[in-house]
Write an enzyme that holds these catalytic residues in place. Sequence first.
Site, PDB file in Angstrom:
ATOM      1  N   GLU A 276       0.826  -1.218   0.000  1.00  0.00           N
ATOM      2  CA  GLU A 276       0.000   0.000   0.000  1.00  0.00           C
ATOM      3  C   GLU A 276       0.856   1.261   0.000  1.00  0.00           C
ATOM      4  OE1 GLU A 276      -1.994  -0.404   3.746  1.00  0.00           O
ATOM      5  OE2 GLU A 276      -3.362  -1.951   3.039  1.00  0.00           O
ATOM      6  N   PRO A 277       1.705   1.451  -0.991  1.00  0.00           N
ATOM      7  CA  PRO A 277       2.521   2.670  -0.977  1.00  0.00           C
ATOM      8  C   PRO A 277       1.701   3.907  -1.335  1.00  0.00           C
ATOM      9  CG  PRO A 277       2.938   1.414  -2.981  1.00  0.00           C
ATOM     10  CD  PRO A 277       1.951   0.610  -2.161  1.00  0.00           C
ATOM     11  N   ARG A 315       2.452  20.193   6.186  1.00  0.00           N
ATOM     12  CA  ARG A 315       3.490  19.294   6.704  1.00  0.00           C
ATOM     13  C   ARG A 315       4.584  20.006   7.515  1.00  0.00           C
ATOM     14  NH1 ARG A 315       6.433  16.256   4.386  1.00  0.00           N
ATOM     15  NH2 ARG A 315       6.074  14.452   5.693  1.00  0.00           N
ATOM     16  N   CYS A 347      -2.573  33.933  10.131  1.00  0.00           N
ATOM     17  CA  CYS A 347      -2.301  34.690  11.348  1.00  0.00           C
ATOM     18  C   CYS A 347      -1.858  33.818  12.512  1.00  0.00           C
ATOM     19  CB  CYS A 347      -3.531  35.502  11.713  1.00  0.00           C
ATOM     20  SG  CYS A 347      -3.974  36.566  10.350  1.00  0.00           S
TER      21      CYS A 347
HETATM   22  N1  LLP Z   1      -1.343   1.932   4.593  1.00  0.00           N
HETATM   23  C1  LLP Z   1      -1.805   2.377   5.759  1.00  0.00           C
HETATM   24  C2  LLP Z   1      -2.655   1.499   6.570  1.00  0.00           C
HETATM   25  C3  LLP Z   1      -1.479   3.677   6.205  1.00  0.00           C
HETATM   26  O1  LLP Z   1      -1.932   4.100   7.368  1.00  0.00           O
HETATM   27  C4  LLP Z   1      -0.650   4.502   5.395  1.00  0.00           C
HETATM   28  C5  LLP Z   1      -0.315   5.861   5.823  1.00  0.00           C
HETATM   29  C6  LLP Z   1      -0.206   3.985   4.166  1.00  0.00           C
HETATM   30  C7  LLP Z   1      -0.558   2.698   3.800  1.00  0.00           C
HETATM   31  C8  LLP Z   1       0.650   4.776   3.235  1.00  0.00           C
HETATM   32  O2  LLP Z   1       1.855   5.163   3.777  1.00  0.00           O
HETATM   33  P1  LLP Z   1       2.965   5.846   2.842  1.00  0.00           P
HETATM   34  O3  LLP Z   1       3.417   4.818   1.828  1.00  0.00           O
HETATM   35  O4  LLP Z   1       2.364   7.016   2.182  1.00  0.00           O
HETATM   36  O5  LLP Z   1       4.043   6.220   3.781  1.00  0.00           O
HETATM   37  N2  LLP Z   1       0.361  12.841   6.790  1.00  0.00           N
HETATM   38  C9  LLP Z   1       1.637  12.201   7.059  1.00  0.00           C
HETATM   39  C10 LLP Z   1       1.658  10.740   6.655  1.00  0.00           C
HETATM   40  C11 LLP Z   1       0.567   9.910   7.276  1.00  0.00           C
HETATM   41  C12 LLP Z   1       0.587   8.477   6.850  1.00  0.00           C
HETATM   42  C13 LLP Z   1      -0.618   7.750   7.327  1.00  0.00           C
HETATM   43  N3  LLP Z   1      -0.737   6.414   6.889  1.00  0.00           N
HETATM   44  C14 LLP Z   1       2.741  12.993   6.382  1.00  0.00           C
HETATM   45  O6  LLP Z   1       2.448  14.022   5.765  1.00  0.00           O
HETATM   46  O7  LLP Z   1       3.916  12.643   6.481  1.00  0.00           O
END
Ligand code: LLP
Length: 422
Positions: A276-277, A315, A347
């Site tokens: 799940e990337p 972020r 602000c």
């Molecule tokens: N699968 C599940 C169950 C997840 O909770 C997430 C991310 C992913 C896959 C995908 O992860 P990735 O490959 O994108 O790292 N808002 C934060 C990141 C939150 C990630 C939440 N879950 C940021 O801006 O760094």
Amino acid sequence: MDHFLYRDGQLMAEDVPVAQIAAQVGTPFYVYSSATLLRHFALFDDALSGIDHLVCFAMKSNSNQAVLKLLGDAGAGMDVVSGGEYMRAKAAGVSGDKIVFSGVGKTADEMRLALEGGVRQFNVESEPEMEVLSAVATSMGVEAPITVRVNPDVDAKTHEKISTGKKGDKFGIPIERASEVYARAAALPGLKVVGIDVHIGSQLTQLEPFELAYNKVRELTKQLRAEGHEIIRLDLGGGLGIPYAQASNEAPPLPTDYGAMVKRVFDGLDVEIEIEPGRLISGNAGLMVSKVIYVKDGGDREFLIIDGAMNDLIRPAMYGAYHDIIPVIEPAAGTEQTPYDIVGPVCESGDTFTKGRHMALLKADDLIAFRSAGAYGAVMSSEYNSRPLIPEVLVQGDQFAVIRPRPTFDEMINRDTIPEWL
Ligand code: LLP
């Protein structure tokens, strides 16, 4: 690698000058590169070639319909975490059997929605959730395919707000309770156990935590099979990190290395692999482009006040995250650099993107671009300070299109309603 490079002194999005998009669309805006999105998806798909697998894009990182359609048409499945994401995936043409439903707090309504429209599996995160899903599926006369998300108690060595696989995190069930929880699942009507799910965190910059967790999942697969469960599928989550700073030596593992490790760990297990990337597919496929409004003398520092703000890209304010920021007109080699505090108009002091960042001299109306903004950028934006959501643009070769327009002030205001009695 992405497709935002300088050509003849101009920052390009594939074959379109970023400045040209800015002139047409106005600033700030997000721009995504189709070629980069597709390339990153293909990297994962190829890295797992030779084994039965499905790459499910974590659409929480970027859920624009055009982005989903692009990836869906290329063969990606989707990882969704809400009814809204499920509906977005379906609306973009992704078939239910390619949608995995993750998330710690799925409601009965969301379960019903996915069971009606079709779903590859639910990644169940607790026993109460399992009971509700059993009741919903039974009431509909269907069987819900499930994995159980296990918490392997592994330190993902990433930012604490995005680490999810340590004891005490709200996600999954403790791995040592798996046997008991799977027995419960097998006993409940309306559920069909198909596999195991794990996701330990996001922006991981090393393979070791993944490998530690995956080895535990491998052992658990054998154990659960011995206990009579049919484990045909492993969902290994997302989380592979990206380099946010081009100039540093930070080099997170490549999808190829990740894929090789996955193949090694699960070799001979005869199991289908899902991943799940999110960030690694969409992160470096996007820029946020903004314009300098004022250069302000702050005494001991200089402020670059830009028209993008924390509500557009949260972020840095939320995680202290670093993003490379580059001028849209390439500075000549050897140009003098000066440190800027780059801030938005919102602000609060938290509306600071970076402090003391060395940039070539900038002046009002100059354009700058935040790199690596394609993931967790637009999706996390808000209208705080009544700043309308900024547009998103998709580029493919020499063409570009607005894939979400900027709302007018009226559109923003007219979403509110005033009760008759006021
Ligand atoms: N699968 C599940 C169950 C997840 O909770 C997430 C991310 C992913 C896959 C995908 O992860 P990735 O490959 O994108 O790292 N808002 C934060 C990141 C939150 C990630 C939440 N879950 C940021 O801006 O760094």
